[in-house]
Design a protein around this motif. Structure first.
Motif, PDB file in Angstrom:
ATOM      1  N   GLN A   1       0.857  -1.192   0.000  1.00  0.00           N
ATOM      2  CA  GLN A   1       0.000   0.000   0.000  1.00  0.00           C
ATOM      3  C   GLN A   1       0.889   1.237   0.000  1.00  0.00           C
ATOM      4  O   GLN A   1       1.061   1.874  -1.015  1.00  0.00           O
ATOM      5  CB  GLN A   1      -0.983  -0.054   1.151  1.00  0.00           C
ATOM      6  CG  GLN A   1      -2.120  -1.037   0.836  1.00  0.00           C
ATOM      7  CD  GLN A   1      -3.053  -1.234   1.978  1.00  0.00           C
ATOM      8  OE1 GLN A   1      -3.419  -0.285   2.676  1.00  0.00           O
ATOM      9  NE2 GLN A   1      -3.474  -2.454   2.210  1.00  0.00           N
ATOM     10  N   CYS A   2       1.508   1.562   1.152  1.00  0.00           N
ATOM     11  CA  CYS A   2       2.409   2.721   1.122  1.00  0.00           C
ATOM     12  C   CYS A   2       3.723   2.370   0.457  1.00  0.00           C
ATOM     13  O   CYS A   2       4.375   3.202  -0.135  1.00  0.00           O
ATOM     14  CB  CYS A   2       2.641   3.262   2.525  1.00  0.00           C
ATOM     15  SG  CYS A   2       3.804   2.298   3.513  1.00  0.00           S
ATOM     16  N   GLY A   3       4.157   1.128   0.599  1.00  0.00           N
ATOM     17  CA  GLY A   3       5.364   0.686  -0.087  1.00  0.00           C
ATOM     18  C   GLY A   3       6.670   0.923   0.649  1.00  0.00           C
ATOM     19  O   GLY A   3       7.729   0.617   0.123  1.00  0.00           O
ATOM     20  N   VAL A   4       6.631   1.432   1.873  1.00  0.00           N
ATOM     21  CA  VAL A   4       7.904   1.722   2.538  1.00  0.00           C
ATOM     22  C   VAL A   4       8.563   0.448   3.066  1.00  0.00           C
ATOM     23  O   VAL A   4       9.776   0.360   3.188  1.00  0.00           O
ATOM     24  CB  VAL A   4       7.745   2.786   3.651  1.00  0.00           C
ATOM     25  CG1 VAL A   4       7.193   2.203   4.932  1.00  0.00           C
ATOM     26  CG2 VAL A   4       9.076   3.489   3.913  1.00  0.00           C
ATOM     27  N   CYS A   5       7.754  -0.557   3.353  1.00  0.00           N
ATOM     28  CA  CYS A   5       8.318  -1.827   3.808  1.00  0.00           C
ATOM     29  C   CYS A   5       8.782  -2.684   2.633  1.00  0.00           C
ATOM     30  O   CYS A   5       9.475  -3.686   2.829  1.00  0.00           O
ATOM     31  CB  CYS A   5       7.269  -2.621   4.597  1.00  0.00           C
ATOM     32  SG  CYS A   5       5.893  -3.197   3.564  1.00  0.00           S
TER      33      CYS A   5
ATOM     34  N   CYS B   1       5.038  -4.816   8.322  1.00  0.00           N
ATOM     35  CA  CYS B   1       4.234  -4.058   7.372  1.00  0.00           C
ATOM     36  C   CYS B   1       3.001  -3.624   8.134  1.00  0.00           C
ATOM     37  O   CYS B   1       2.295  -4.448   8.708  1.00  0.00           O
ATOM     38  CB  CYS B   1       3.837  -4.906   6.170  1.00  0.00           C
ATOM     39  SG  CYS B   1       2.673  -4.011   5.105  1.00  0.00           S
ATOM     40  N   ARG B   2       2.741  -2.326   8.163  1.00  0.00           N
ATOM     41  CA  ARG B   2       1.596  -1.842   8.926  1.00  0.00           C
ATOM     42  C   ARG B   2       0.369  -1.673   8.040  1.00  0.00           C
ATOM     43  O   ARG B   2      -0.727  -1.452   8.547  1.00  0.00           O
ATOM     44  CB  ARG B   2       1.975  -0.505   9.582  1.00  0.00           C
ATOM     45  CG  ARG B   2       0.988   0.029  10.607  1.00  0.00           C
ATOM     46  CD  ARG B   2       0.741  -0.915  11.768  1.00  0.00           C
ATOM     47  NE  ARG B   2       0.284  -0.195  12.949  1.00  0.00           N
ATOM     48  CZ  ARG B   2      -0.161  -0.787  14.053  1.00  0.00           C
ATOM     49  NH1 ARG B   2      -0.200  -2.108  14.131  1.00  0.00           N
ATOM     50  NH2 ARG B   2      -0.550  -0.068  15.082  1.00  0.00           N
ATOM     51  N   CYS B   3       0.550  -1.752   6.718  1.00  0.00           N
ATOM     52  CA  CYS B   3      -0.576  -1.430   5.826  1.00  0.00           C
ATOM     53  C   CYS B   3      -1.388  -2.628   5.378  1.00  0.00           C
ATOM     54  O   CYS B   3      -2.587  -2.515   5.188  1.00  0.00           O
ATOM     55  CB  CYS B   3      -0.079  -0.721   4.574  1.00  0.00           C
ATOM     56  SG  CYS B   3       0.762   0.839   4.846  1.00  0.00           S
ATOM     57  N   THR B   4      -0.752  -3.770   5.129  1.00  0.00           N
ATOM     58  CA  THR B   4      -1.425  -4.805   4.342  1.00  0.00           C
ATOM     59  C   THR B   4      -2.031  -5.937   5.144  1.00  0.00           C
ATOM     60  O   THR B   4      -2.828  -6.702   4.603  1.00  0.00           O
ATOM     61  CB  THR B   4      -0.432  -5.464   3.370  1.00  0.00           C
ATOM     62  OG1 THR B   4       0.575  -6.139   4.148  1.00  0.00           O
ATOM     63  CG2 THR B   4       0.223  -4.457   2.466  1.00  0.00           C
TER      64      THR B   4
ATOM     65  N   ILE C   1       5.474   2.742   9.401  1.00  0.00           N
ATOM     66  CA  ILE C   1       6.860   2.285   9.401  1.00  0.00           C
ATOM     67  C   ILE C   1       7.826   3.425   9.083  1.00  0.00           C
ATOM     68  O   ILE C   1       8.992   3.403   9.479  1.00  0.00           O
ATOM     69  CB  ILE C   1       7.044   1.121   8.396  1.00  0.00           C
ATOM     70  CG1 ILE C   1       6.031   0.013   8.678  1.00  0.00           C
ATOM     71  CG2 ILE C   1       8.458   0.565   8.431  1.00  0.00           C
ATOM     72  CD1 ILE C   1       6.117  -0.614  10.048  1.00  0.00           C
TER      73      ILE C   1
HETATM   74  S1  FES Z   1       2.886  -1.304   2.611  1.00  0.00           S
HETATM   75 FE1  FES Z   1       2.989   0.234   4.134  1.00  0.00          FE
HETATM   76  S2  FES Z   1       4.183  -0.716   5.646  1.00  0.00           S
HETATM   77 FE2  FES Z   1       3.956  -2.281   4.207  1.00  0.00          FE
END
Ligand code: FES
Ligand code: FES
Lengths: 171, 754
Positions: free
Chosen positions: A106-110, A142-145, B206
């Motif tokens: 989602q955000c892609g930072v992980c 990962c906090r988003c998925t 994160i």
């Molecule tokens: S996609 Fe956002 S922390 Fe994994």
């Protein structure tokens, strides 16, 4: 403080850099070498966003001293894909391609850390179970998925890699 | 009904194209907040309070400034004094949160900032700043804050909506009521009365907060930062620093998660301030410990509920009293909690009261569906107990009083078309709900509601000369919103999704747009994109008319082509959009569309979640075995990212229910400021998360979109707690349900009201 002169193999290329003895590999990658694909989520070894592969082993670059990579081989997310073709995605490693196909970010930072962790997993275990994938990735937050789509993407990428003929296996 | 609802066959809506920013994100090329740097850049660091509550007597930065390499220092004396005043974002409070003025109000509160040639030098300089504090009694939590004779955080604070004028820590009271609660309870055959508590939690994105500022000698500043709202950051920074809005350009970077926590400012104004003072660019990146100590917690709460029902399952009355910890400054989501708590149900008699209470913890920030998860934990747990007492299936009980079209909400408006009943029925009919359970296993269900936001959005669509298109909006992309906006543009323009390039524009390059939050981007900004595309289509028809030398009314636009309208008598060959675009220079100039709106009629969103757990009675360990999230999305534009948000919200909620808690000692010092001890779910903690997307179109959106992001975090707290209660046979009234807490409840003869 005297800076150390380090020679290493980074993404298949011989390079050298100067660093302080206490500097982490993460900081050298990001701040000195300007390879910002490797992320810092915590700096304390708890999130896996900084994952890189050192001589074939998955490590947290925030817990690795830059000086430790002398004479060794470092792989970062920037080295995983081949050149991107005009069509957009052809150069991607199957892990990267499957993460995209499954909407597993989602955000892609992980994501860079996940890509490296999965690569290290599939390099040693081409046919992991869901449970193995989940435990292997337990160090990558990962906090988003909610991980569901990531796990599915990894299993799918593993299957794809197993089915690729020898000559088409990524390096 | 939406204008195209039902009849319209979509070509791209509902498909799963690969997101446009995807390759950048899997190859490491995407630039997040901390990935930007500039030549000659300095590093900024923040000095933080070692006390949770103290008066600041004196700050002296001279010794720090004398250290070689230190280029600038800042304290609250450098910020214009902003008088406390009302308003949605109290700027006086925001200013004092960015840099403490009279007092520090929590451990970790920013007191001063330094810019130096390296982070190490800046760190050393922080130690040289002299601050004299006069410590004050620490007001740890709700009980402390509301005790008679409690120390007061803000001497000038009055209770909004309250009767007392005196000094208080209660910043606001929100009340809604209807009917006669006592009479309703007297009518009940069965009642449930419980008190529930949840602890302080963190959004846990994160990516730590990061900002890079550059200022020219003309006073123009540029700020790169990871934020949910570049225009919000611009407005706050300009106000806090006393600048004209036009003096500041904010460039939103990729953002590594926010969940509400990146809707405000912390070091962003400091980076600008230090850059102005030093005359060099300044970069500031928080470390993880600072993120935990000084940013965004979600509020701890205490809720008391009394519910009554007749034997047939008719709920006769509800009394709800909630208290929310706001942290050092007022502004917890107590009001939103009061609005949401009973919104899913039709109850004839109710009284809701919700208090916003300050105490010496970090100032709370929005966290996904702010206030609703805590409220739902309480009401959904109580409802479940009621169902058990009545021997009624918990889904049936909810179906009997479920809100529907025409139900009046406690906060005023009447629901239009909503999908709560559809989500309950889908959950009831799922294979999950019918699956057998083993020993020590239990199944919980819970419902969640979020309003969804509309607010202000702008969009620009530029048709390129080859028939591809640029869609520029002002919403940072947290979860695939570029893809959903591009899909909607492709649908309108009749071109392939990958011929549309969605762009997140900076504050100079697109019209004002409210932040990415409240589940509003696909709904509201999506509408602006659709409007802008329709302008482009109107223009295309006019250009075709020019080429054909006819009236624009004689031209229709179908599937990406200008065609003669039915009955127009024209026999021209269709003109593809790309062809009209190619000739734009000869038919009237570039073809662009631009739209702006205040989106009204956001579609309320409901979800029903199912959770199976197994408890280990010897250790208190809880394992989530199976989880299903059902939600009404209105219309899923990119189903992959709709499911993803549902799964992500469910996972966050499971963490909140089972593990997550910021632990403070008696002096208000956070004991677990790291991911090791603030235990968020990892991959091996969770099962697959099944999703069922229900589509009850929102009548106020052209495609029926409701918005998805917030609702999925609302039900899981209670879904998990209800599952544990049914598995272990003890009532769960406190989160997180950590193993020691569950063990204590299991051993507590009194029924485990732990
Ligand atoms: S996609 Fe956002 S922390 Fe994994
Ligand atoms: S940054 Fe290295 S593990 Fe988090």
């Amino acid at each position: 403080m005297t800076r150390m002169h380090i020679t290493t193999c980074l993404n298949g290329e011989e390079i050298d850099f100067l660093c302080e003895p206490h500097q982490s590999l993460l900081h050298v990658l990001r701040d000195e070498l300007k390879l910002t694909g490797t992320k810092e989520g915590c700096g304390t070894g708890d999130c896996g966003a900084c994952s890189v592969i050192l001589d074939g082993r998955l490590v947290n670059s925030c817990l690795t001293l830059a000086a430790e990579v002398q004479g060794r081989s470092v792989e970062t997310v920037e080295g995983v894909a081949g050149p991107v073709s005009q069509a957009g995605t052809v150069g991607l490693h199957p892990i990267q391609q499957k993460l995209l196909e499954h909407a597993a970010l989602q955000c892609g930072v992980c994501t860079p850390g996940i890509v490296m962790a999965v690569k290290a997993l599939l390099d040693r275990e081409p046919d992991p179970s869901e449970r193995e994938v989940r435990y292997w990735l337990a160090g990558n937050l990962c906090r988003c998925t909610g991980y569901d789509k990531i796990v599915r993407a990894v299993l799918d990428a593993a299957a794809e890699l197993r089915n690729l003929p020898e000559e088409r296996q990524p390096a | 009904m939406g204008e195209e609802d039902g009849e319209r066959k979509f070509r791209f809506v509902g498909t799963r194209p690969i997101r446009h920013d995807g390759v950048d994100k899997v190859t490491g090329r995407a630039q997040f907040g901390a990935d930007y740097s500039l030549p000659g850049m300095l590093w900024g660091r923040v000095l933080r309070s070692p006390h949770a509550h103290a008066r600041i007597v004196r700050i002296d930065t001279r010794a720090a400034m004398a250290i070689p390499g230190v280029k600038a220092a800042a304290t609250s004396a450098d910020l214009p004094e902003i008088e406390p005043g009302p308003g949605p974002a109290n700027l006086a409070h925001l200013s004092r949160n960015v840099l403490a003025r009279e007092k520090v109000l929590y451990h970790g509160h920013a007191v001063a900032a330094i810019a130096a040639t390296s982070e190490a030098v800046a760190e050393r300089a922080l130690l040289a700043i002299e601050v004299e504090y006069e410590p004050l009694p620490v007001v740890l939590d709700l009980d402390d804050a509301m005790a008679p004779g409690a120390a007061i955080l803000h001497e000038d604070l009055k209770t909004r909506g309250g009767k007392d004028a005196g000094p208080t820590n209660v910043a606001a009271i929100t009340e809604y009521d209807r009917g006669d609660v006592d009479a309703g309870l007297a009518e009940a055959d069965v009642t449930v009365r419980r008190s529930y508590r949840t602890q302080t939690v963190h959004q846990g994105y994160i990516e730590p907060h990061a900002a890079l500022a550059q200022t020219g000698v003309d006073g123009q500043s540029v700020l790169w930062c990871c934020t949910q709202g570049a225009f919000t950051v611009r407005a706050y920074c300009a106000a806090l620093l006393g600048l004209d809005v036009s003096q500041l350009k904010v460039i939103p970077t990729e953002i590594g998660g926010g969940f509400g926590g990146k809707t405000t400012v912390y070091q962003e104004p400091l980076a600008i301030l230090l850059a102005r003072k030093a005359g060099r660019p300044v970069k500031m990146v928080m470390n993880r410990e600072e993120v935990f100590r000084a940013t965004g917690p979600g509020a701890a709460t205490h809720t008391e509920i009394e519910l009554g029902a007749r034997q047939d399952g008719t709920i006769t009355a509800a009394r709800v009293r909630m208290c929310f910890e706001a942290g050092g400054f007022p502004g917890s989501p107590a009001g939103a909690a009061a609005m949401t708590v009973l919104a899913p149900y039709e109850i004839p008699n109710y009284a809701i009261e919700s208090l916003d209470v300050v105490c010496n913890k970090p100032r709370t920030a929005a966290y996904r569906g702010p206030g609703a998860p805590q409220a739902a934990f309480a009401i959904e747990s109580a409802l479940d107990e009621l169902a058990e007492k009545l021997s009624i299936d918990p889904i049936d009980l909810r179906l009997r009083c479920a809100a529907k079209q025409g139900t009046r909400t406690p906060y005023g408006p009447t629901f239009k078309r909503i999908g709560l009943i559809e989500t309950l029925e889908a959950a009831r009919d799922s294979s999950h709900y019918k699956a057998p359970l083993g020993p020590d296993q239990g199944r919980g269900i819970a419902v969640g509601f979020w309003f969804n936001a509309g607010l202000n959005s702008s969009a620009e669509v530029h048709l390129n000369e080859d028939g591809t298109a640029i869609v520029a909006t002002g919403n940072p992309d947290l979860s695939g919103s570029r893809a959903s906006l591009a899909i909607m543009a492709a649908e309108e323009l009749g071109i392939e999704v990958h011929r549309v390039r969605p762009v997140v524009a900076d504050t100079d390059s697109v019209g004002f747009t409210d932040l990415s939050g409240g589940s509003r981007v696909t709904f509201a900004t999506g509408q602006a994109v659709i409007d802008a595309c329709r302008q482009v289509v109107r223009e295309l028809r006019q250009r075709a008319a020019k080429i054909w030398d006819c009236d624009p009314d004689q031209v229709d636009f179908v599937d990406g082509r200008c065609v003669p309208a039915k009955g127009s008598g024209l026999s021209e060959e269709p003109l593809a959009l790309a062809e009209v675009a190619r000739q734009a220079g000869r038919t009237g100039g570039p073809i662009n569309g631009q739209a702006q709106l205040t989106a009204r009629g956001a579609g309320p969103s409901f979800a029903t979640h199912l959770c199976d757990v197994e408890v280990d009675p010897e250790t208190g360990r809880i394992e989530v075995l199976r989880y299903t999230a059902v939600q009404d999305a209105g219309r899923a534009i990119h189903p992959g990212y709709v499911e993803g948000q549902m799964q992500g919200g469910a996972a966050q909620g499971m963490g909140w229910a089972l593990n997550e808690e910021l632990v403070f000692d008696t002096q208000g010092v956070l004991q677990n400021p790291g991911f090791l001890d603030y235990r968020m779910p990892v991959a091996s903690d969770l099962p697959m998360i099944e999703t069922v997307v229900v589509e009850v179109p929102n009548p106020n959106h052209p495609y029926g979109v409701r918005g998805v992001g917030e609702t999925p975090i609302v039900p899981p707290l209670a879904a998990v707690a209800n599952a544990v209660r049914r598995a272990a046979g003890v009532c769960i009234t406190r989160l997180p349900i950590s193993p020691p807490r569950l063990l204590a409840a299991l051993h507590d003869e009194s029924g485990g009201d732990s």
